[in-house]
Scaffold this active site. Structure first.
Site, PDB file in Angstrom:
ATOM      1  N   HIS A 227       0.838  -1.201   0.000  1.00  0.00           N
ATOM      2  CA  HIS A 227       0.000   0.000   0.000  1.00  0.00           C
ATOM      3  C   HIS A 227       0.871   1.248   0.000  1.00  0.00           C
ATOM      4  CE1 HIS A 227       1.145  -0.426   4.215  1.00  0.00           C
ATOM      5  NE2 HIS A 227       0.914   0.869   4.353  1.00  0.00           N
ATOM      6  N   ASP A 229       0.746   5.222   1.770  1.00  0.00           N
ATOM      7  CA  ASP A 229       0.049   5.859   2.876  1.00  0.00           C
ATOM      8  C   ASP A 229      -0.739   7.077   2.388  1.00  0.00           C
ATOM      9  OD1 ASP A 229       1.027   3.967   4.610  1.00  0.00           O
ATOM     10  OD2 ASP A 229       2.662   5.215   5.358  1.00  0.00           O
ATOM     11  N   HIS A 284       4.825   0.091  -0.041  1.00  0.00           N
ATOM     12  CA  HIS A 284       5.520  -0.730   0.958  1.00  0.00           C
ATOM     13  C   HIS A 284       4.598  -1.811   1.518  1.00  0.00           C
ATOM     14  CE1 HIS A 284       3.722   2.757   2.983  1.00  0.00           C
ATOM     15  NE2 HIS A 284       3.660   2.047   4.103  1.00  0.00           N
ATOM     16  N   ARG A 295       6.162  -8.939  16.311  1.00  0.00           N
ATOM     17  CA  ARG A 295       6.652  -7.656  15.799  1.00  0.00           C
ATOM     18  C   ARG A 295       5.632  -6.547  16.076  1.00  0.00           C
ATOM     19  NH1 ARG A 295       6.506  -4.315  11.254  1.00  0.00           N
ATOM     20  NH2 ARG A 295       8.533  -3.683  10.437  1.00  0.00           N
TER      21      ARG A 295
END
Ligand code: J5X
Ligand code: AKG
Ligand code: FE2
Length: 351
Positions: A227, A229, A284, A295
């Site tokens: 996607h 941002d 990204h 994570r």
């Protein structure tokens, strides 16, 4: 323990990851992840430009990094390490709560600007669900924090509010330097940066806490699908873990490793529009690693208020004539367009 029953994707309810011991449910098996991973240029493990924010040339360095990469890492960013660690700790405390507790703050479907627990907005564009749960904070998280920790909500609120305050200040510093690089005047800048003025629309600044739990079969799941941002810029803190990948033109998908003490900043769609396409709104994604680590990351989306119009800035006095690539669009409208266009808003406003 039995695996939890899987709700249909339309409900956008994260999986109770703690109940998954041995196998990944069908709903989360991405048939193409092997191919996606195989295409990653491991030998091209790149280091992003490293920019010292107090360098005299910071404006120039930021501008060049936005042109060439659309992403960079910052040192001397001025945000205290202690605050970052506290925010990390609160993030961990939130996501390790029992699933039923987190569910009390589930974001209402369809609302782009609500605080609470849930899946990433882009989930609804994919047939399979992601190995991810998020908690979005817009403004104060107090109402939701009270549901999570009825007797002990203050610590979370204090830390997250301070973190947002610092990130907002940092975002403003970064954007100011970047706009200076573009040659945008102080007067024009003020319009874009008056982010607290409620009279120019609802605030769209958002902090998203991300959690990617350990997975029994990391090679078959997607952390956060590709996607761009929807921000001017996004300031990302990753908790000592790999997994973030960027799509670099001419190279393909390349993995990044976070450098401790730095914050990663990326260009979002709004800055791409404002720069008339000169800066890359970088594509990204996050892939789940084999290491069985939980994570976490904290992404702060630096946005102007909803009613601000973003128009491509075309240098008035340059020798070569420039034409706007995009029509003028206000922030609120762009969010809605992007949501409607399955996460890809730029083509819809192209001239
Ligand atoms: C295509 C998307 C992705 C959205 C929803 C919709 C349009 C706007 C995006 C954002 C941008 C700001 C943070 C976020 C959390 C938000 O509130 O709106 C994002 C959300 C998501 O990534 O979940
Ligand atoms: O977790 C990460 O490293 C990236 C998160 C991200 O891209 C986002 O929240 O938009
Ligand atoms: Fe992102």
């Amino acid at each position: 323990m039995a695996d939890q029953e899987i709700p249909p994707p339309s409900q956008l309810v994260p999986l109770n990851f703690a109940s998954v011991q041995t196998h990944v449910p069908e709903s989360h098996l991405w048939p193409n992840v092997k191919e996606l991973s195989a295409a990653v240029k491991l030998d091209k493990r790149v280091s992003l430009p490293l920019i010292d924010l107090v360098n005299d040339d910071a404006s120039e360095l930021l501008g060049r990094a936005c042109e060439e990469w659309g992403m960079f890492q910052l040192i001397n960013h001025g945000v205290s390490q202690t605050l970052i660690e506290e925010a990390e700790e609160e993030t961990r405390r939130l996501f390790t709560l029992p699933a039923a507790q987190k569910m009390k703050t589930l974001r209402s479907p369809g609302s782009l600007t609500a605080t609470g627990y849930g899946m990433a907005g882009i989930s609804k564009y994919h047939p399979k669900l992601m190995w991810h749960e998020g908690f979005t904070i817009i403004g104060s998280p107090i109402n939701e924090a009270k549901k999570l920790w009825p007797n002990d909500y203050k610590r979370f609120c204090d830390v997250m509010e301070e973190y947002q305050r610092q990130m907002k200040g940092l975002g403003e510093r970064i954007i100011r330097l970047i706009l200076k690089f573009l040659g945008i005047s102080e007067e024009e800048m003020m319009k874009l940066l008056t982010s607290t003025d409620e009279s120019i629309g609802k605030p769209y600044m958002a902090l998203r806490l991300n959690s990617y739990p350990p997975c029994p079969d990391p090679g078959q799941v997607m952390g956060l699908a590709a996607h761009t941002d929807t921000s001017l810029c996004t300031i990302l803190h990753q908790v000592r873990s790999n997994g973030l990948q960027i799509f670099k033109d001419g190279t393909g998908w390349v993995p990044l490793s976070p450098m401790s003490g730095t914050l990663v900043v990326n260009v979002g769609d709004l800055l791409h529009i404002l720069s008339n396409g000169r800066f890359t709104s970088i594509l990204h994604r996050v892939m789940i690693q084999e290491n069985k680590e939980h994570r976490f990351s904290l992404a702060y989306f630096y946005d102007p208020p909803g009613d601000i119009y973003i128009s491509p800035y075309c240098k008035p006095l340059s020798d070569t004539p420039q034409f706007p690539l995009y029509r003028s669009v206000n922030v609120k409208e762009y969010f809605a367009i992007k949501a409607k266009k399955m996460g890809s808003g730029l083509p819809a406003i192209k001239i």
